[in-house]
Scaffold this motif. Structure first.
Motif, PDB file in Angstrom:
ATOM      1  N   PRO B   6      29.768  31.075  80.826  1.00  0.00           N
ATOM      2  CA  PRO B   6      29.827  31.649  82.163  1.00  0.00           C
ATOM      3  C   PRO B   6      31.136  31.368  82.893  1.00  0.00           C
ATOM      4  CG  PRO B   6      28.372  29.740  82.148  1.00  0.00           C
ATOM      5  CD  PRO B   6      28.788  29.966  80.736  1.00  0.00           C
ATOM      6  N   THR B   7      31.450  32.236  83.818  1.00  0.00           N
ATOM      7  CA  THR B   7      32.599  32.027  84.697  1.00  0.00           C
ATOM      8  C   THR B   7      32.078  31.409  85.984  1.00  0.00           C
ATOM      9  OG1 THR B   7      33.643  33.975  83.766  1.00  0.00           O
ATOM     10  CG2 THR B   7      34.503  33.187  85.877  1.00  0.00           C
ATOM     11  N   ILE B   8      32.535  30.209  86.295  1.00  0.00           N
ATOM     12  CA  ILE B   8      32.031  29.519  87.478  1.00  0.00           C
ATOM     13  C   ILE B   8      33.188  29.136  88.397  1.00  0.00           C
ATOM     14  CG2 ILE B   8      30.759  27.495  88.325  1.00  0.00           C
ATOM     15  CD1 ILE B   8      29.208  27.527  85.711  1.00  0.00           C
ATOM     16  N   VAL B   9      33.034  29.556  89.648  1.00  0.00           N
ATOM     17  CA  VAL B   9      34.032  29.213  90.654  1.00  0.00           C
ATOM     18  C   VAL B   9      33.472  28.074  91.502  1.00  0.00           C
ATOM     19  CG1 VAL B   9      35.231  30.030  92.718  1.00  0.00           C
ATOM     20  CG2 VAL B   9      35.034  31.513  90.725  1.00  0.00           C
ATOM     21  N   GLY B  10      34.325  27.128  91.829  1.00  0.00           N
ATOM     22  CA  GLY B  10      33.884  26.028  92.682  1.00  0.00           C
ATOM     23  C   GLY B  10      34.696  25.973  93.960  1.00  0.00           C
ATOM     24  N   PHE B  11      34.053  25.562  95.027  1.00  0.00           N
ATOM     25  CA  PHE B  11      34.779  25.230  96.263  1.00  0.00           C
ATOM     26  C   PHE B  11      34.456  23.772  96.560  1.00  0.00           C
ATOM     27  CE2 PHE B  11      34.231  29.799  96.671  1.00  0.00           C
ATOM     28  CZ  PHE B  11      35.481  30.206  97.117  1.00  0.00           C
ATOM     29  N   ALA B  12      35.494  22.952  96.733  1.00  0.00           N
ATOM     30  CA  ALA B  12      35.232  21.541  96.984  1.00  0.00           C
ATOM     31  C   ALA B  12      36.024  21.084  98.201  1.00  0.00           C
ATOM     32  CB  ALA B  12      35.633  20.704  95.770  1.00  0.00           C
ATOM     33  N   CYS B  13      35.384  20.308  99.040  1.00  0.00           N
ATOM     34  CA  CYS B  13      36.082  19.773 100.204  1.00  0.00           C
ATOM     35  C   CYS B  13      37.007  18.654  99.743  1.00  0.00           C
ATOM     36  CB  CYS B  13      35.112  19.284 101.268  1.00  0.00           C
ATOM     37  SG  CYS B  13      34.405  17.675 100.943  1.00  0.00           S
ATOM     38  N   ASN B  14      38.132  18.541 100.399  1.00  0.00           N
ATOM     39  CA  ASN B  14      39.175  17.597  99.992  1.00  0.00           C
ATOM     40  C   ASN B  14      38.707  16.146 100.008  1.00  0.00           C
ATOM     41  OD1 ASN B  14      42.035  16.874  99.481  1.00  0.00           O
ATOM     42  ND2 ASN B  14      41.883  15.961 101.509  1.00  0.00           N
ATOM     43  N   TRP B  15      37.811  15.800 100.961  1.00  0.00           N
ATOM     44  CA  TRP B  15      37.572  14.395 101.239  1.00  0.00           C
ATOM     45  C   TRP B  15      36.476  13.792 100.379  1.00  0.00           C
ATOM     46  CZ3 TRP B  15      41.503  12.693 103.854  1.00  0.00           C
ATOM     47  CH2 TRP B  15      42.219  13.626 104.625  1.00  0.00           C
ATOM     48  N   CYS B  16      35.468  14.576 100.055  1.00  0.00           N
ATOM     49  CA  CYS B  16      34.356  14.018  99.292  1.00  0.00           C
ATOM     50  C   CYS B  16      34.303  14.601  97.888  1.00  0.00           C
ATOM     51  CB  CYS B  16      33.038  14.235 100.021  1.00  0.00           C
ATOM     52  SG  CYS B  16      32.945  13.269 101.545  1.00  0.00           S
ATOM     53  N   CYS B  17      33.908  15.871  97.779  1.00  0.00           N
ATOM     54  CA  CYS B  17      33.645  16.429  96.452  1.00  0.00           C
ATOM     55  C   CYS B  17      34.902  16.503  95.588  1.00  0.00           C
ATOM     56  CB  CYS B  17      32.995  17.804  96.576  1.00  0.00           C
ATOM     57  SG  CYS B  17      32.495  18.464  94.994  1.00  0.00           S
ATOM     58  N   TYR B  18      36.020  16.940  96.182  1.00  0.00           N
ATOM     59  CA  TYR B  18      37.245  17.044  95.389  1.00  0.00           C
ATOM     60  C   TYR B  18      37.668  15.656  94.903  1.00  0.00           C
ATOM     61  CZ  TYR B  18      41.639  19.078  93.749  1.00  0.00           C
ATOM     62  OH  TYR B  18      42.676  19.514  92.951  1.00  0.00           O
ATOM     63  N   ALA B  19      37.526  14.660  95.793  1.00  0.00           N
ATOM     64  CA  ALA B  19      37.866  13.285  95.415  1.00  0.00           C
ATOM     65  C   ALA B  19      36.898  12.775  94.354  1.00  0.00           C
ATOM     66  CB  ALA B  19      37.845  12.382  96.640  1.00  0.00           C
ATOM     67  N   LEU B  52      30.628  36.198  98.391  1.00  0.00           N
ATOM     68  CA  LEU B  52      30.292  37.566  97.980  1.00  0.00           C
ATOM     69  C   LEU B  52      31.432  38.154  97.143  1.00  0.00           C
ATOM     70  CD1 LEU B  52      28.689  38.791 101.321  1.00  0.00           C
ATOM     71  CD2 LEU B  52      27.536  38.028  99.243  1.00  0.00           C
ATOM     72  N   ARG B  53      32.653  37.849  97.572  1.00  0.00           N
ATOM     73  CA  ARG B  53      33.814  38.365  96.854  1.00  0.00           C
ATOM     74  C   ARG B  53      33.857  37.805  95.428  1.00  0.00           C
ATOM     75  NH1 ARG B  53      38.754  40.198  99.236  1.00  0.00           N
ATOM     76  NH2 ARG B  53      40.380  40.408  97.660  1.00  0.00           N
ATOM     77  N   ALA B  54      33.582  36.508  95.301  1.00  0.00           N
ATOM     78  CA  ALA B  54      33.641  35.876  93.980  1.00  0.00           C
ATOM     79  C   ALA B  54      32.598  36.497  93.046  1.00  0.00           C
ATOM     80  CB  ALA B  54      33.424  34.377  94.102  1.00  0.00           C
ATOM     81  N   PHE B  55      31.398  36.729  93.561  1.00  0.00           N
ATOM     82  CA  PHE B  55      30.385  37.377  92.723  1.00  0.00           C
ATOM     83  C   PHE B  55      30.835  38.793  92.342  1.00  0.00           C
ATOM     84  CE2 PHE B  55      26.997  34.365  94.438  1.00  0.00           C
ATOM     85  CZ  PHE B  55      26.803  33.747  93.209  1.00  0.00           C
ATOM     86  N   LYS B  56      31.393  39.477  93.329  1.00  0.00           N
ATOM     87  CA  LYS B  56      31.819  40.862  93.081  1.00  0.00           C
ATOM     88  C   LYS B  56      32.927  40.909  92.028  1.00  0.00           C
ATOM     89  CE  LYS B  56      33.977  44.677  95.626  1.00  0.00           C
ATOM     90  NZ  LYS B  56      35.395  44.311  95.681  1.00  0.00           N
ATOM     91  N   GLU B  57      33.820  39.927  92.065  1.00  0.00           N
ATOM     92  CA  GLU B  57      34.967  39.952  91.153  1.00  0.00           C
ATOM     93  C   GLU B  57      34.672  39.303  89.804  1.00  0.00           C
ATOM     94  OE1 GLU B  57      37.315  41.799  91.803  1.00  0.00           O
ATOM     95  OE2 GLU B  57      37.188  42.054  93.984  1.00  0.00           O
ATOM     96  N   GLY B  58      33.436  38.907  89.582  1.00  0.00           N
ATOM     97  CA  GLY B  58      33.112  38.481  88.218  1.00  0.00           C
ATOM     98  C   GLY B  58      32.611  37.068  88.032  1.00  0.00           C
ATOM     99  N   ALA B  59      32.385  36.315  89.109  1.00  0.00           N
ATOM    100  CA  ALA B  59      31.836  34.968  88.921  1.00  0.00           C
ATOM    101  C   ALA B  59      30.358  35.068  88.569  1.00  0.00           C
ATOM    102  CB  ALA B  59      32.021  34.147  90.193  1.00  0.00           C
ATOM    103  N   ASP B  60      29.934  34.245  87.610  1.00  0.00           N
ATOM    104  CA  ASP B  60      28.510  34.203  87.253  1.00  0.00           C
ATOM    105  C   ASP B  60      27.777  33.145  88.069  1.00  0.00           C
ATOM    106  OD1 ASP B  60      28.630  36.128  85.056  1.00  0.00           O
ATOM    107  OD2 ASP B  60      29.839  34.592  84.050  1.00  0.00           O
TER     108      ASP B  60
END
Lengths: 669, 145
Positions: B6-19, B52-60
């Motif tokens: 699968p193609t998976i896009v992530g969004f992570a906040c700088n302070w917690c998840c990204y760290a 919505l954009r990520a799903f539209k452009e191909g994220a699973d």
């Protein structure tokens, strides 16, 4: 103005083999060359090294690059390094983008093909983003020349003294009536057997007399706002009910108090009045009244202390106050508590009075303690003939949620075993341990000495303590003998581990600090920034960051102090230019954003009928642009256009010319 | 047939998840390579439109990582994210996209293992769900032309 295409340089780092062994860096660099607007793509062994940075600088000068992408480690690691490098040759540092192919790619994947593909995707996304980035100007703010030190144990006292000596104002905040912390409770310190009070008391007095230090006892931090260099801290100060400037600590008030309460300083092994001084060397040298325990001021109820005090220092009308203090930096030295041994009922703590914690035993050893330094049984006042110490109580124990080693307990117990042998040479002393960790300067030598003194060290963690015929029995699997033994004894000392202080989590939430998995404060970097936190201008000292002994605590306190001093001496701090902006023409003044902003940075302009952003208050979280129904708000450096382009590129879609046109950044001078 | 990746896009906040994700890396914890993270300062920056954009452009699948409740670096951004994700999931269901394709998780800066586990589980979940396939008709057209 004509728009010219950006010229992007892409630099792929090998990081030795850290990246190169999982990601085919050459293939990635070659791939980067095929991406739109990329003028040059190179791979290099260590991009962060001087020659690596020079490579970028040379290309900017010779090839006229207008944007730079470095694919290497996390931006949390080296983004400032490379921003500095491009800035050094005149490029705006915000036209640089870091692509994380180490922490979030090469180090977490094993398949070289898949990791290489992922690295290519991430670089494609970074290239799309960097093309749309806009130059930003750093802003600067003045630094308030004062520091707040929270917690006045040895860590806080040392940090406060160093900062005060450097010529800066210090507010030293302590929740107890006296400064001194846990070190004041100790009798001797390992491995040198220094008298704890003898080395601490002069520092306490220095702190109270220093013209640059203002002591705020019975105080806690209630609220913190602002940013590095410009914090506003609200301190809640409980009423002492004694005029601190008049009290001479004569003790006339306490002599007449009819109440008897457990003395916290002696962990309940002695009593005190409702008006009291926690210990004789307390600083400030003033008594303090506990309102809840006091019978009251009415002559019928009591009021004896009021009449006993010749100087009329006792003042029942004092009120708790909230005080706002402006500081440039904050040092957190909130220390630790000891593990609550009642959590482990198998050891009978709380049930058998002769089962003590190591801190309670320390008070028994202290000449100023409840027994005047005589080691005796709590139950009958007799000297014990057999004492058992148990290591790792509440440390290295997943079952109680403390997986970590508390670091000090091994030596603490070895020292206490020595104290027993010193005071009662004929007493049999046995120490049951899991491992002995004698790692510090002089520790192993001290351990050897105490073994020579006749203390028995046996490997095994006791499973149970119970009573048989009036004797305490410790059941333990002696792993060296390979059998379960029952050890009859007179007294048991539990070597309790260290845990974060009460109110620690709330303080973390007030300051927006992170905690590590052991629940102590998380440092900014475990190796290279052990004193900093993820909040600039907030530093850590002592056990607040994790268990440590006195020398390590003092060293870290001095580190925290010098970080704070450096900040104050610099006088200016960089303020992030990443803030929200409002397109006034698009704003329909619906006020949705106003309610969402946690910093009250969005203000309605009554004249123009639009919202405006207070750029000093705005912290750049981006909650408002994500909610604006008119798309009138833009968060600089994280604009919708930029993130859309990143997304599209990740999902293998090229950046459209419309997107490029939509961003003013396409404009090159 | 090859296993679906699968193609998976992530969004992570700088302070917690990204760290936390960085810590997973520093600690050399392993997880599937499908996730590609976009760093934002706060999970509150994540516009519904991005999802919505990520799903539209191909994220699973889309993985959002923020700070634990009460720990947000920006006081309350994660609460706003939580509400948006709740509403988005309803919307996705209405559009015929399984709401489970959108994951909101809290990962602190010290939770490298939690991050690796969360990504592993989420990747497996999306693998089970199969491709989203929003772009299939268009792809088929391109293939036919």
């Amino acid at each position: 103005m004509a728009k010219s295409a950006p010229k992007i340089g892409v630099y792929v780092c090998h990081c030795g083999v850290n990246i190169a062994q999982t990601v085919d860096v050459k293939a990635v660099a070659e791939y980067a060359m095929t991406l739109p607007n990329v003028a040059v793509a190179r791979d290099y062994m260590y991009m962060c090294s001087d020659p690596g940075q020079d490579l970028i600088k040379k290309d900017i000068k010779e090839l006229g690059l207008t944007r730079v992408v470095v694919a290497a480690c996390s931006p949390r690691m080296h983004e400032p390094t490379f921003r500095g490098a491009v800035f050094g040759v005149g490029m705006n540092p915000y036209l640089f983008e870091m692509c994380n192919i180490r922490e979030q790619c090469s180090w977490v994947h094993t398949d070289k093909v898949e990791a290489t593909e992922k690295a290519k995707d991430l670089i494609r996304s970074a290239v799309a983003r960097v093309a749309l980035l806009e130059p930003l100007e750093d802003r600067y703010a003045d630094v308030t020349k004062a520091v707040m030190v929270v917690g006045a144990g040895i860590a806080g006292i040392q940090a406060a003294l160093d900062i005060a000596e450097a010529g800066h104002k210090v507010y030293l905040v302590e929740k107890e009536p006296s400064i001194g912390g846990h070190m004041a409770q100790l009798d001797k310190t390992f491995p040198t057997l220094d008298c704890s009070a003898c080395i601490l008391t002069p520092k306490m007095v220095d702190a109270s007399r220093h013209p640059n230090i203002e002591l705020l006892t019975l105080s806690t931090v209630k609220k913190v706002s602002g940013f590095v260099g410009n914090f506003t801290v609200t301190v809640h100060q409980k009423a002492r009910y004694v005029d601190i400037s008049q009290c001479t600590a004569c003790g006339d008030c306490a002599k007449v108090c009819p109440q008897r309460m457990p003395n916290e300083f002696d962990l309940g092994l002695s009593t005190r009045g409702a008006i009291y001084q926690p210990f004789p060397q307390a600083v400030p040298a003033a008594f303090c009244r506990n309102e809840e325990q006091c019978l009251g001021s009415l002559p019928l109820a009591c009021g004896k202390c009021l009449r006993a005090c010749e100087k009329h220092c006792v003042d029942f009308d004092q009120k708790d106050v909230d005080r706002e203090v402006e500081v440039g930096a904050i040092v957190l030295a909130t220390g630790m508590d000891v593990f609550d041994a009642t959590t482990l009922p198998e050891f009978g703590y709380g049930k058998y009075p002769d089962v003590l914690t190591s801190l309670e035993f320390e008070r028994l050893c202290s000449a100023a303690g409840p027994t005047g330094g005589h080691v005796v049984r709590i139950t009958d006042g007799e000297e014990p003939k057999d004492v058992v110490f148990i290591h790792c109580v509440g440390s290295r124990d997943k079952a109680v949620g403390n997986e970590y080693c508390s670091r000090v307990c091994c030596m603490f117990i070895i020292k206490q075993a020595h104290l027993v042998k010193d005071k009662l040479p004929d007493c049999k002393v046995t120490s049951y341990y899991m491992d002995i960790r004698a790692y510090g300067k002089g520790f192993e030598e001290f351990y050897d000495r105490v073994r020579d003194e006749g203390v028995m060290f046996k490997r095994g963690k006791p499973s149970e303590i119970f009573k048989r015929k009036g004797k305490l029995v410790v059941r333990v699997d002696d792993t060296l003998l390979g059998k379960v033994v029952e050890h009859e004894t007179d007294m048991v000392v539990l070597g309790v581990g260290l845990v974060p202080t009460e109110g620690h989590r709330e303080l973390a939430q007030t300051l927006k600090l992170s905690l590590s998995s052991d629940r102590f404060f998380l440092e900014a970097h475990p190796k290279l920034r052990p004193v900093d936190t993820n909040i600039e201008g907030v530093y850590l000292a002592g056990c607040a960051q994790g268990p440590k002994d006195i020398p390590d605590t003092v060293a870290q306190a001095k580190g925290a102090a010098s970080s704070a001093i450096a900040l104050l001496n610099k006088g200016k701090v960089k303020v992030d230019p990443i803030v929200a902006e409002i397109n006034e023409e698009a704003c329909s003044s619906c006020h949705i954003c106003e309610a969402l902003c946690p910093y009250q940075a969005l203000v309605y302009d009554e004249q123009k009928h639009v919202m405006t952003v207070n750029q000093i208050l705005c912290k750049g979280c981006g909650v408002c642009p994500s909610a604006c129904p008119s798309a009138a708000i833009t968060l600089r450096h994280y604009t919708s256009v930029q993130i859309d382009a990143q997304l599209d590129a990740l999902l293998r879609k090229a950046v459209s010319s419309e997107q490029l046109a939509a961003s003013s950044s396409g404009t090159e001078a | 047939m090859a296993k679906f990746s699968p193609t998976i896009v992530g969004f992570a906040c700088n302070w917690c998840c990204y760290a936390g994700a960085d810590l997973a890396g520093t600690s050399r914890m392993k997880y599937p390579p499908n996730l590609r993270i976009i760093r934002v300062m706060c999970s509150g920056r994540i516009e519904p439109q991005f999802i919505l954009r990520a799903f539209k452009e191909g994220a699973d699948g889309i993985f959002i990582g923020g700070c634990h409740p009460g720990d947000c670096h920006y006081v309350s951004g994660n609460y706003k994210t939580e509400k948006r994700v709740y509403l988005l999931k309803n919307l996705l269901a209405g559009l015929g996209i399984e709401p489970e394709r959108l994951e909101l998780n809290w990962v602190s800066a010290s939770e490298g293992q939690r991050f690796a586990d969360a990504v592993t589980q989420f990747t497996e979940r999306i693998r089970q769900l199969g491709p989203l396939g929003l772009n299939e008709p268009a792809d088929a057209l391109v293939a036919a032309s």
